[in-house]
Scaffold this motif. Structure first.
Motif, PDB file in Angstrom:
ATOM      1  N   TYR A  76       0.803  -1.221   0.000  1.00  0.00           N
ATOM      2  CA  TYR A  76       0.000   0.000   0.000  1.00  0.00           C
ATOM      3  C   TYR A  76       0.837   1.272   0.000  1.00  0.00           C
ATOM      4  CZ  TYR A  76      -4.286  -2.610   0.382  1.00  0.00           C
ATOM      5  OH  TYR A  76      -5.333  -3.433   0.107  1.00  0.00           O
ATOM      6  N   PHE A  77       2.151   1.127   0.099  1.00  0.00           N
ATOM      7  CA  PHE A  77       3.042   2.279   0.160  1.00  0.00           C
ATOM      8  C   PHE A  77       4.082   2.209  -0.939  1.00  0.00           C
ATOM      9  CE2 PHE A  77       1.527   1.468   4.458  1.00  0.00           C
ATOM     10  CZ  PHE A  77       1.092   2.724   4.856  1.00  0.00           C
ATOM     11  N   SER A  78       4.563   3.372  -1.353  1.00  0.00           N
ATOM     12  CA  SER A  78       5.703   3.415  -2.256  1.00  0.00           C
ATOM     13  C   SER A  78       6.909   2.912  -1.473  1.00  0.00           C
ATOM     14  CB  SER A  78       5.963   4.852  -2.713  1.00  0.00           C
ATOM     15  OG  SER A  78       4.833   5.377  -3.366  1.00  0.00           O
ATOM     16  N   PRO A  79       7.766   2.103  -2.100  1.00  0.00           N
ATOM     17  CA  PRO A  79       8.911   1.553  -1.378  1.00  0.00           C
ATOM     18  C   PRO A  79       9.801   2.612  -0.727  1.00  0.00           C
ATOM     19  CG  PRO A  79       8.695   0.510  -3.524  1.00  0.00           C
ATOM     20  CD  PRO A  79       7.709   1.644  -3.481  1.00  0.00           C
ATOM     21  N   ASP A  80       9.873   3.781  -1.332  1.00  0.00           N
ATOM     22  CA  ASP A  80      10.702   4.841  -0.774  1.00  0.00           C
ATOM     23  C   ASP A  80       9.914   5.780   0.140  1.00  0.00           C
ATOM     24  OD1 ASP A  80       9.165   5.920  -2.826  1.00  0.00           O
ATOM     25  OD2 ASP A  80      10.740   7.259  -3.529  1.00  0.00           O
ATOM     26  N   ARG A  81       8.678   5.410   0.468  1.00  0.00           N
ATOM     27  CA  ARG A  81       7.810   6.278   1.272  1.00  0.00           C
ATOM     28  C   ARG A  81       7.078   5.491   2.363  1.00  0.00           C
ATOM     29  NH1 ARG A  81       6.227   9.156   4.181  1.00  0.00           N
ATOM     30  NH2 ARG A  81       4.864  10.925   4.027  1.00  0.00           N
ATOM     31  N   LEU A  82       7.769   4.548   2.991  1.00  0.00           N
ATOM     32  CA  LEU A  82       7.154   3.801   4.096  1.00  0.00           C
ATOM     33  C   LEU A  82       7.112   4.695   5.336  1.00  0.00           C
ATOM     34  CD1 LEU A  82       8.941   0.379   3.621  1.00  0.00           C
ATOM     35  CD2 LEU A  82       6.519   0.859   3.227  1.00  0.00           C
ATOM     36  N   PRO A  83       5.981   4.710   6.045  1.00  0.00           N
ATOM     37  CA  PRO A  83       5.892   5.544   7.246  1.00  0.00           C
ATOM     38  C   PRO A  83       6.659   4.911   8.413  1.00  0.00           C
ATOM     39  CG  PRO A  83       3.869   4.301   6.951  1.00  0.00           C
ATOM     40  CD  PRO A  83       4.725   4.028   5.745  1.00  0.00           C
TER      41      PRO A  83
END
Length: 109
Positions: A76-83
């Motif tokens: 559900y997230f971009s690989p470079d944008r994990l929370p």
């Protein structure tokens, strides 16, 4: 969800069938997917996406199922944008759920 300033705080979400107090069938992966879809719905209603999520807290009935949950979660997230994320095992989630996720999303520009 509640917005305070530039942050949308999402209450813990379960893998329940939308509009019903019952979990989706199919085990951890199905519950994880529905949980994330329920979060997606709240984000969308507020004009946001998963790219706006900056913190997630994951509560699991059985931490041994982490890999099953995570396999779904990361899609559900971009690989470079994990929370940022924390996770912990818990005893007794609502509806007998296997997983619950709460998160915070940035609403500013």
């Amino acid at each position: 969800a509640t917005r305070v300033g530039d942050v949308l705080y999402l209450s813990g979400c379960l893998g329940n069938v939308p509009g019903k107090m019952e979990l989706v069938p199919g085990g951890m992966e199905a519950e994880a997917r529905q949980t994330m879809e329920n979060i997606k719905s709240v984000l969308t209603e507020n004009g946001l996406t998963f790219d706006h999520v900056f913190k997630a807290t994951v509560m699991m009935a059985d931490m041994k199922k982490w890999a099953d949950f995570n396999k779904v979660y990361v899609t559900y997230f971009s690989p470079d944008r994990l929370p940022a994320r924390s996770a912990f095992g818990t005893n007794g989630l609502a509806l007998g759920a296997q997983v619950e996720v709460e998160c915070m999303a940035y609403c500013g520009k």
